[in-house]
Scaffold this motif. Structure first.
Motif, short mmCIF file in Angstrom:
data_model
loop_
_atom_site.label_atom_id
_atom_site.label_comp_id
_atom_site.label_asym_id
_atom_site.label_seq_id
_atom_site.Cartn_x
_atom_site.Cartn_y
_atom_site.Cartn_z
N CYS A 60 0.83 -1.21 0.00
CA CYS A 60 0.00 0.00 0.00
C CYS A 60 0.86 1.26 0.00
O CYS A 60 0.52 2.26 -0.65
CB CYS A 60 -0.94 -0.01 1.21
SG CYS A 60 -2.22 -1.28 1.13
N LEU A 61 1.98 1.21 0.72
CA LEU A 61 2.90 2.35 0.72
C LEU A 61 3.53 2.54 -0.65
O LEU A 61 3.70 3.67 -1.13
CB LEU A 61 4.00 2.15 1.78
CG LEU A 61 3.59 2.38 3.23
CD1 LEU A 61 4.72 2.00 4.17
CD2 LEU A 61 3.19 3.85 3.44
N GLU A 62 3.86 1.44 -1.31
CA GLU A 62 4.39 1.51 -2.66
C GLU A 62 3.36 2.10 -3.61
O GLU A 62 3.67 2.96 -4.45
CB GLU A 62 4.82 0.12 -3.16
CG GLU A 62 6.16 -0.34 -2.66
CD GLU A 62 6.63 -1.60 -3.36
OE1 GLU A 62 7.83 -1.89 -3.27
OE2 GLU A 62 5.80 -2.28 -4.01
N LEU A 63 2.12 1.64 -3.47
CA LEU A 63 1.04 2.15 -4.32
C LEU A 63 0.87 3.65 -4.11
O LEU A 63 0.71 4.42 -5.08
CB LEU A 63 -0.27 1.42 -3.99
CG LEU A 63 -1.51 1.87 -4.77
CD1 LEU A 63 -1.33 1.59 -6.26
CD2 LEU A 63 -2.76 1.17 -4.24
N PHE A 64 0.90 4.07 -2.86
CA PHE A 64 0.79 5.49 -2.53
C PHE A 64 1.94 6.28 -3.17
O PHE A 64 1.72 7.33 -3.80
CB PHE A 64 0.82 5.67 -1.01
CG PHE A 64 0.98 7.10 -0.56
CD1 PHE A 64 -0.10 7.97 -0.56
CD2 PHE A 64 2.22 7.58 -0.14
CE1 PHE A 64 0.04 9.29 -0.15
CE2 PHE A 64 2.37 8.89 0.27
CZ PHE A 64 1.29 9.74 0.26
N SER A 65 3.16 5.76 -3.04
CA SER A 65 4.34 6.44 -3.56
C SER A 65 4.29 6.58 -5.07
O SER A 65 4.48 7.69 -5.61
CB SER A 65 5.60 5.67 -3.16
OG SER A 65 6.75 6.26 -3.71
N TYR A 66 4.00 5.48 -5.77
CA TYR A 66 3.95 5.52 -7.24
C TYR A 66 2.82 6.43 -7.73
O TYR A 66 3.00 7.19 -8.69
CB TYR A 66 3.74 4.11 -7.81
CG TYR A 66 4.80 3.11 -7.44
CD1 TYR A 66 6.09 3.51 -7.09
CD2 TYR A 66 4.51 1.74 -7.43
CE1 TYR A 66 7.05 2.59 -6.74
CE2 TYR A 66 5.48 0.82 -7.08
CZ TYR A 66 6.74 1.24 -6.74
OH TYR A 66 7.70 0.32 -6.40
#
Length: 209
Positions: A60-66
């Motif tokens: 989810c953090l990766e999704l947020f970042s991208y």
């Protein structure tokens, strides 16, 4: 296009300087690396029918970042090539999240609601209705989140050890750690663009390896 016309285009491109040409080449290498960086992980989950050990919070953090980085660049009107890697990573991230949630039995009502909210926000961003100032604020949060990692990178950069850093980037690529991979490439590019000798050294290292 005639041969003379093609030669003219190539000549005009190289007129902007060897440094910028190499920078464009390295950008294309970064984009190419991101093209399939998560595919092996996705295939492993599908073959084993299990996503045990994969952090949902991390995804989810990766999704947020991208999403934040792609949205900010898109809304700011930057060239597509400058943020193309985030588009490629997002597509793979969606697939990875789906299979991870599927095999951890997380495709419930809460996930569906969050997906709808995400799609609504993405639509607002696509039509450039979503406030850019909010995206700017989120970019700052994202940068603060990665600041610790960047400080660790500066230790290598201070030593200007391009070969060691290149090996680290290869390991991140192998481990499918896309966020750290992009941050590492950006750090190396920052050093190389300020030091022509290091830029040429990195180019030779890529060719040799």
């Amino acid at each position: 296009m005639s041969t003379e016309g093609l030669s003219s285009v190539i000549a005009n491109y190289f007129d902007k300087g060897i440094i910028l040409v190499i920078a464009d080449l390295l950008s294309l290498i970064t984009v190419s690396s991101c093209l399939v960086i998560k595919v092996p992980q996705i295939n492993t989950i599908r073959e084993n029918k299990s996503s045990k050990g994969i952090s949902v919070n991390g995804l989810c953090l990766e999704l947020f970042s991208y999403t934040v980085m792609m949205s900010y660049n898109y809304s700011s009107g930057y060239e597509f090539l400058s943020y193309m890697e985030y588009v490629l990573l997002l597509i793979q991230e969606y697939v990875l999240i789906y299979y991870t949630f599927k095999y951890q039995n997380l495709l419930g009502q809460k996930t569906k609601i969050m997906t709808v909210v995400y799609i609504i926000i993405a639509t607002l961003i696509y039509f450039k209705i979503f406030p850019v100032i909010i995206l700017t604020f989120l970019v700052v949060i994202r940068q603060q989140h990665t600041q610790q990692n960047m400080q660790q990178q500066q230790g290598f950069l201070a030593q200007k050890d391009i070969l060691t850093w290149f090996r680290k980037i290869k390991c991140l690529d192998k481990d499918h750690d896309a966020t750290a991979f992009i941050a590492s490439v950006e750090a190396v590019m920052e050093l190389c663009l300020s030091d022509n000798h290091q830029l040429m050294k990195l180019a030779m290292t890529i060719i040799i390896n």
